[in-house]
Design an enzyme around this catalytic site. Structure first.
Site, PDB file in Angstrom:
ATOM      1  N   GLY A  46      30.525  51.247  54.085  1.00 42.25           N
ATOM      2  CA  GLY A  46      30.556  50.975  55.517  1.00 42.25           C
ATOM      3  C   GLY A  46      30.112  52.183  56.305  1.00 42.25           C
ATOM      4  O   GLY A  46      30.228  53.322  55.829  1.00 42.25           O
ATOM      5  N   GLN A  51      29.194  57.537  63.522  1.00 42.88           N
ATOM      6  CA  GLN A  51      28.917  58.419  62.384  1.00 42.88           C
ATOM      7  C   GLN A  51      27.458  58.863  62.326  1.00 42.88           C
ATOM      8  O   GLN A  51      27.110  59.768  61.577  1.00 42.88           O
ATOM      9  CB  GLN A  51      29.292  57.733  61.060  1.00 42.88           C
ATOM     10  CG  GLN A  51      30.788  57.467  60.940  1.00 42.88           C
ATOM     11  CD  GLN A  51      31.110  56.837  59.604  1.00 42.88           C
ATOM     12  OE1 GLN A  51      31.062  55.627  59.453  1.00 42.88           O
ATOM     13  NE2 GLN A  51      31.408  57.669  58.615  1.00 42.88           N
ATOM     14  N   LEU A  91      32.455  58.719  54.726  1.00 44.54           N
ATOM     15  CA  LEU A  91      31.244  59.539  54.603  1.00 44.54           C
ATOM     16  C   LEU A  91      31.270  60.729  55.574  1.00 44.54           C
ATOM     17  O   LEU A  91      30.562  61.708  55.348  1.00 44.54           O
ATOM     18  CB  LEU A  91      29.999  58.681  54.855  1.00 44.54           C
ATOM     19  CG  LEU A  91      29.747  57.571  53.819  1.00 44.54           C
ATOM     20  CD1 LEU A  91      28.574  56.704  54.246  1.00 44.54           C
ATOM     21  CD2 LEU A  91      29.526  58.157  52.432  1.00 44.54           C
ATOM     22  N   HIS A 132      38.824  50.060  58.791  1.00 44.99           N
ATOM     23  CA  HIS A 132      38.403  51.472  58.776  1.00 44.99           C
ATOM     24  C   HIS A 132      37.222  51.680  59.734  1.00 44.99           C
ATOM     25  O   HIS A 132      37.235  52.613  60.551  1.00 44.99           O
ATOM     26  CB  HIS A 132      38.024  51.863  57.339  1.00 44.99           C
ATOM     27  CG  HIS A 132      37.477  53.244  57.190  1.00 44.99           C
ATOM     28  ND1 HIS A 132      38.102  54.233  56.455  1.00 44.99           N
ATOM     29  CD2 HIS A 132      36.345  53.813  57.670  1.00 44.99           C
ATOM     30  CE1 HIS A 132      37.385  55.349  56.507  1.00 44.99           C
ATOM     31  NE2 HIS A 132      36.302  55.120  57.233  1.00 44.99           N
ATOM     32  N   GLU A 133      36.219  50.803  59.650  1.00 43.11           N
ATOM     33  CA  GLU A 133      35.018  50.979  60.491  1.00 43.11           C
ATOM     34  C   GLU A 133      35.335  50.735  61.968  1.00 43.11           C
ATOM     35  O   GLU A 133      34.819  51.436  62.834  1.00 43.11           O
ATOM     36  CB  GLU A 133      33.891  50.056  60.027  1.00 43.11           C
ATOM     37  CG  GLU A 133      33.413  50.287  58.598  1.00 43.11           C
ATOM     38  CD  GLU A 133      33.123  51.743  58.277  1.00 43.11           C
ATOM     39  OE1 GLU A 133      32.690  52.502  59.170  1.00 43.11           O
ATOM     40  OE2 GLU A 133      33.357  52.141  57.118  1.00 43.11           O
ATOM     41  N   HIS A 136      36.729  53.676  63.680  1.00 41.48           N
ATOM     42  CA  HIS A 136      35.718  54.655  64.125  1.00 41.48           C
ATOM     43  C   HIS A 136      35.297  54.379  65.570  1.00 41.48           C
ATOM     44  O   HIS A 136      34.997  55.314  66.317  1.00 41.48           O
ATOM     45  CB  HIS A 136      34.470  54.585  63.231  1.00 41.48           C
ATOM     46  CG  HIS A 136      34.559  55.383  61.977  1.00 41.48           C
ATOM     47  ND1 HIS A 136      34.654  56.761  61.956  1.00 41.48           N
ATOM     48  CD2 HIS A 136      34.537  55.009  60.670  1.00 41.48           C
ATOM     49  CE1 HIS A 136      34.696  57.191  60.698  1.00 41.48           C
ATOM     50  NE2 HIS A 136      34.632  56.147  59.894  1.00 41.48           N
TER      51      HIS A 136
HETATM   52 NI    NI Z   1      34.622  56.239  57.817  1.00 40.12          NI
END
Ligand code: NI
Length: 156
Positions: A46, A51, A91, A132-133, A136
């Site tokens: 993901g 990011q 990441l 999780h995404e 962000h």
């Molecule tokens: Ni992440």
């Protein structure tokens, strides 16, 4: 398509609340293509727009299931069920893993790249990855919510 630079924890863009997108245009579709290529080239499951230093509300996900590549634009979790603790990495936070409590199942509503509103029910790794995404997009990293953290080069 292009592989973009993934920004790392400490960069203020990762702490911002991302802006809604609204109507999807060809420029955003190109960004989604680049985000997918960036995610695959980094061996991730993901990637959220912050990011790659874009503070806007879209994410790409591919956990290797039948859904294939998912592109979620202006996503909102509308239903949650249960709770599970499992290991996560990111990441933007290399070589750190941690146990995070997430809802076991979620329903997410989102816009697809052709401006259609969609609904997806997910469990397991996909549900975890969606949460999780989407974190962000709120400026939250898994290291902010993990119950424990450890260093390592493998998810375990
Ligand atoms: Ni992440």
């Amino acid at each position: 398509m292009a592989v973009l630079e993934i920004v790392k924890a400490g960069n203020p863009v990762l702490k911002q609340k991302a802006e809604p997108i609204g109507k999807v245009d060809s420029r955003l579709r190109k960004l989604l293509n680049d985000m997918a290529e960036t995610m695959y080239s980094a061996d991730g499951v993901g990637l959220a727009a912050p990011q790659v230093a874009k503070s806007i509300r879209c994410v790409v996900i591919d956990v290797g299931d039948d859904n294939g590549l998912l592109e979620l634009i202006d996503p909102v979790i509308t239903e949650r069920e249960g709770s599970e603790i499992d290991s996560e990495g990111c990441l933007s936070v290399p070589n750190v893993f941690g146990d995070v409590e997430r809802s076991a199942k979620v329903v997410v509503e989102y816009t697809n790249r052709w401006n259609k509103r969609k609904r997806l029910a997910a469990g397991g790794l996909l549900a975890r990855c969606i949460q999780h995404e989407l974190d962000h997009l709120e400026g939250t990293l898994f290291i902010d919510v993990a119950k424990s953290l450890r260093n390592g080069d493998k998810k375990q």
